[in-house]
Design a protein around this motif. Structure first.
Motif, mmCIF file in Angstrom:
data_model
loop_
_atom_site.group_PDB
_atom_site.id
_atom_site.type_symbol
_atom_site.label_atom_id
_atom_site.label_comp_id
_atom_site.label_asym_id
_atom_site.label_seq_id
_atom_site.Cartn_x
_atom_site.Cartn_y
_atom_site.Cartn_z
ATOM 1 N N VAL A 30 2.047 1.917 -3.469
ATOM 2 C CA VAL A 30 0.598 2.638 -4.524
ATOM 3 C C VAL A 30 0.783 3.857 -4.487
ATOM 4 O O VAL A 30 0.671 4.565 -5.491
ATOM 5 N N GLY A 31 0.848 4.401 -3.237
ATOM 6 C CA GLY A 31 0.995 5.745 -2.248
ATOM 7 C C GLY A 31 1.791 7.163 -3.093
ATOM 8 O O GLY A 31 2.064 7.787 -3.761
ATOM 9 N N VAL B 10 5.203 6.581 2.969
ATOM 10 C CA VAL B 10 5.166 5.561 3.814
ATOM 11 C C VAL B 10 3.600 5.532 5.567
ATOM 12 O O VAL B 10 3.083 4.526 5.961
ATOM 13 N N LEU C 73 0.964 -1.314 0.108
ATOM 14 C CA LEU C 73 0.264 -0.091 0.304
ATOM 15 C C LEU C 73 1.277 1.289 0.009
ATOM 16 O O LEU C 73 0.639 2.044 -0.836
ATOM 17 N N MET C 74 1.850 1.251 0.757
ATOM 18 C CA MET C 74 2.726 2.529 0.254
ATOM 19 C C MET C 74 3.849 2.777 -0.686
ATOM 20 O O MET C 74 3.649 3.663 -1.029
#
Lengths: 150, 264
Positions: free
Chosen positions: A20-21, A95, A17-18
């Motif tokens: 993706v961000g 993060v 998910l980090m």
């Protein structure tokens, strides 16, 4: 599934998910983002393993993970330049976002408890948080000046 | 496989991350709103009990993943410490002494307000520390969580969880923009001993001073590590006795004034 396996899965998942961000928010390419996150996860897992060693497990896991990360980034540590270069591609803010998203999704259970409290706790909590931040910063300012660091 | 089975949580986090990062950093005058803040607020809204989107069980899973995901942030910050070790060593005095501010700042600012609001002995538990998990354990052991001190520490814990990160992010942003304190000093201030609060606070400093990003994180990480490790001992042996003494002193003064008023 034991606790450590669960933690490994959660680390990998939150790491993805980090990444993706990192791609969406900071326009870093997918390859660098995923590679950077992978290195961060591996260091985290090593720290987790170290914290399980009998004797060392007296101190919290966050301490050992910090120490392992610091060692990997020491200029004298073999490959540290590579580690730093790869992980630099993962932005700090990227993060933090998934972490605070998980935090946000867990707030609902605290909202019910919060409703039972007196309003007085709100100004008191804000004063507590302000106090710890501002007094530390003011002392740091004076000592940094005195030490000639700023 | 509890963590994977709750795919709804991860899907929601993915959605929140995409939205928050698309929105990016928003600035209103002195106030800086970071993607992490958007994510916290969006998550909070989704988890609002009235909407019935998430069950309590699912919220507990999210709360369980939080400290594990936090370890990756700890790695990221730790990796900034190595290259800046000589800088940190050069300011070791500041790093050590600023902890006094962290440990007693809560009492100095919080306790008088709590006593003024007539919170009673709950004031002690509520203000002797930043009320994170280890601090709750200390109070639970000494007084029990059913005591006034126990209710106090739980109240600050719950309220701090809800508003702590948001408040510190905005407060730090405003203080950073004022430019009175050096970003390194602010960075140490942000190492309060709670991961999400530190992240929110550091994010705001970096947004104001992007060219010193790495050093800021190194200072914050070092200070946070010290607050985490020393915090348990200092809050048990120093902060708690100080809060108790100061409470006894301030409340005596208060009741004196009250009886004086009654006499008149």
């Amino acid at each position: 599934m034991n606790k450590l396996q669960n933690m490994t899965v959660a680390m990998i998942l939150s790491g993805l998910l980090m990444a993706v961000g990192n791609v969406i928010g900071y326009h870093v390419d997918w390859y660098s983002s995923l590679l950077g996150v992978l290195v961060i996860i591996v260091i985290g897992l090593i720290g987790m393993a170290v914290s399980q060693i009998p004797g060392l497990n007296k101190l919290p896991m966050v301490f050992w993970i910090s120490i392992v990360a610091i060692i990997f980034s020491l200029p004298d540590f073999p490959g540290s330049a590579w580690v730093i270069q790869i992980t630099k591609k993962v932005q700090f803010l990227a993060v933090t976002t998934p972490i605070l998203a998980y935090a946000g999704l867990s707030l609902g259970k605290d909202i019910e408890l919060f409703k039972k409290l007196s309003w007085k706790i709100v100004p008191v909590t804000l004063a507590v948080m302000t106090g710890t931040f501002i007094f530390a910063a003011i002392i740091a300012q004076f000592v940094l000046k005195w030490e000639g660091a700023i | 496989m509890d963590i994977l089975r709750n795919w709804k949580i991860h899907l929601l986090v993915l959605m929140i991350v995409v939205m928050s990062e698309n929105l990016g950093i928003v600035k209103y005058g002195l106030i800086i709103l970071l993607p992490l803040l958007h994510a916290l607020v969006l998550g909070g809204i989704i988890s609002f009990p009235k909407f019935k989107i998430l069950s309590t069980k699912q919220m507990e899973v999210a709360a369980g993943i939080l400290p594990i995901a936090m370890m990756l942030l700890i790695v990221k910050i730790g990796l900034d410490i190595g290259p800046n070790l000589s800088l940190l060593f050069h300011s070791k005095g500041a790093l050590l002494l600023q902890e006094i501010g962290h440990f007693f700042g809560t009492v100095i600012l919080g306790l008088p307000i709590a006593v003024f609001l007539r919170m009673g002995r709950e004031s002690i538990g509520a203000t002797y520390s930043v009320a994170r998990e280890p601090n709750i354990a200390i109070i639970a052991e000494k007084f029990g969580l059913d005591s006034p001190e126990g209710r106090g520490v739980m109240a600050t814990y719950i309220c701090g969880t809800l508003v702590g990160a948001v408040w510190l992010s905005i407060l730090t942003g405003v203080v950073a923009k004022l430019g009175i304190l050096h970003p390194y000093a602010l960075a140490m201030g942000s190492g309060v001993g709670s991961g999400s609060m530190m992240a929110a606070s550091v994010g705001s400093i970096i947004a104001a001073y992007p060219d010193m990003e790495q050093q800021i994180r190194a200072y914050a990480g070092a200070a946070n590590l010290m607050s985490t490790i020393l915090g348990i001992y200092v809050s048990l042996f120093f902060s708690l006795p100080l809060a108790t003494k100061l409470y006894n002193f301030l409340s005596k003064f208060q009741s004196d004034k009250e009886t004086a008023k009654e006499k008149v």
